[in-house]
Design an enzyme around this catalytic site. Sequence first.
Site, mmCIF file in Angstrom:
data_model
loop_
_atom_site.group_PDB
_atom_site.id
_atom_site.type_symbol
_atom_site.label_atom_id
_atom_site.label_comp_id
_atom_site.label_asym_id
_atom_site.label_seq_id
_atom_site.Cartn_x
_atom_site.Cartn_y
_atom_site.Cartn_z
ATOM 1 N N ASP A 33 -20.907 -87.836 19.880
ATOM 2 C CA ASP A 33 -21.649 -88.607 20.873
ATOM 3 C C ASP A 33 -22.786 -87.749 21.435
ATOM 4 O OD1 ASP A 33 -20.811 -91.304 22.771
ATOM 5 O OD2 ASP A 33 -22.274 -89.886 23.598
ATOM 6 N N ILE A 34 -23.934 -88.392 21.655
ATOM 7 C CA ILE A 34 -25.114 -87.667 22.131
ATOM 8 C C ILE A 34 -24.953 -87.210 23.589
ATOM 9 C CG2 ILE A 34 -26.485 -89.615 23.031
ATOM 10 C CD1 ILE A 34 -28.839 -88.499 21.338
ATOM 11 N N ASN A 91 -14.872 -99.718 24.224
ATOM 12 C CA ASN A 91 -15.444 -100.578 25.257
ATOM 13 C C ASN A 91 -15.867 -101.889 24.604
ATOM 14 O OD1 ASN A 91 -15.259 -98.689 27.395
ATOM 15 N ND2 ASN A 91 -17.053 -97.606 26.597
ATOM 16 N N HIS A 104 -17.669 -99.605 17.882
ATOM 17 C CA HIS A 104 -17.423 -98.171 17.758
ATOM 18 C C HIS A 104 -16.179 -97.801 18.546
ATOM 19 C CE1 HIS A 104 -20.205 -98.945 21.098
ATOM 20 N NE2 HIS A 104 -19.631 -97.938 21.744
ATOM 21 N N HIS A 106 -14.476 -94.634 20.442
ATOM 22 C CA HIS A 106 -14.680 -93.290 20.992
ATOM 23 C C HIS A 106 -13.394 -92.497 20.762
ATOM 24 C CE1 HIS A 106 -18.186 -94.276 23.757
ATOM 25 N NE2 HIS A 106 -17.694 -95.494 23.584
HETATM 26 P P1 AMP Z 1 -20.459 -97.702 24.759
HETATM 27 O O1 AMP Z 1 -20.755 -97.683 26.219
HETATM 28 O O2 AMP Z 1 -18.992 -97.803 24.468
HETATM 29 O O3 AMP Z 1 -21.284 -98.762 24.025
HETATM 30 O O4 AMP Z 1 -20.883 -96.284 24.203
HETATM 31 C C1 AMP Z 1 -22.063 -96.027 23.522
HETATM 32 C C2 AMP Z 1 -22.085 -94.539 23.278
HETATM 33 O O5 AMP Z 1 -23.094 -94.249 22.327
HETATM 34 C C3 AMP Z 1 -22.403 -93.707 24.528
HETATM 35 O O6 AMP Z 1 -21.320 -92.803 24.775
HETATM 36 C C4 AMP Z 1 -23.693 -92.990 24.159
HETATM 37 O O7 AMP Z 1 -23.763 -91.678 24.673
HETATM 38 C C5 AMP Z 1 -23.638 -93.004 22.639
HETATM 39 N N1 AMP Z 1 -24.913 -92.910 21.949
HETATM 40 C C6 AMP Z 1 -26.027 -93.649 22.163
HETATM 41 N N2 AMP Z 1 -27.001 -93.310 21.316
HETATM 42 C C7 AMP Z 1 -26.496 -92.328 20.519
HETATM 43 C C8 AMP Z 1 -27.008 -91.555 19.445
HETATM 44 N N3 AMP Z 1 -28.263 -91.717 18.985
HETATM 45 N N4 AMP Z 1 -26.201 -90.637 18.862
HETATM 46 C C9 AMP Z 1 -24.950 -90.456 19.322
HETATM 47 N N5 AMP Z 1 -24.398 -91.153 20.329
HETATM 48 C C10 AMP Z 1 -25.160 -92.081 20.926
#
Ligand code: AMP
Length: 122
Positions: A33-34, A91, A104, A106
């Site tokens: 995760d970023i 989520n 996705h 986590h």
């Molecule tokens: P959610 O709130 O469950 O949709 O989580 C989306 C997740 O994607 C968050 O934890 C973000 O930090 C992560 N995210 C968004 N863009 C990227 C990216 N380019 N690379 C890695 N993680 C990302």
Amino acid sequence: MTYDPNNIFARIIRGEIPCNKVYEDEYALAFHDIAPQAPVHVLVIPKGEYLSFDDFSKSAPAEAMAGFYRAAQKVAEQLGLQEKGYRALANTGADAHQEVMHYHLHLFAGCDLGSMIKKGLV
Ligand code: AMP
């Protein structure tokens, strides 16, 4: 809601946006995760076009579902997460603050993750 093929995770799957890859097979891609919220915070995403846990669980063929969850387990094994434990979380929708509308999972690990939901809501 319809699936947007230009969402950020779809673009990562197509290689249009880089990621810090942990694992990939025909069913799934996993990357860090970023904005990590634990010492280990990895996202596992299916290669198919599914909006959410709800959509994936309802619509994905059995082979895609089995392939995805087996891949997620392999990620946990590859990172050595089983010994101390980890949390898998999806989520789903507005109340859960799902930000990216491509399903996705986590995977959080690397410390005591505390109780399930931090805010006391009941
Ligand atoms: P959610 O709130 O469950 O949709 O989580 C989306 C997740 O994607 C968050 O934890 C973000 O930090 C992560 N995210 C968004 N863009 C990227 C990216 N380019 N690379 C890695 N993680 C990302």
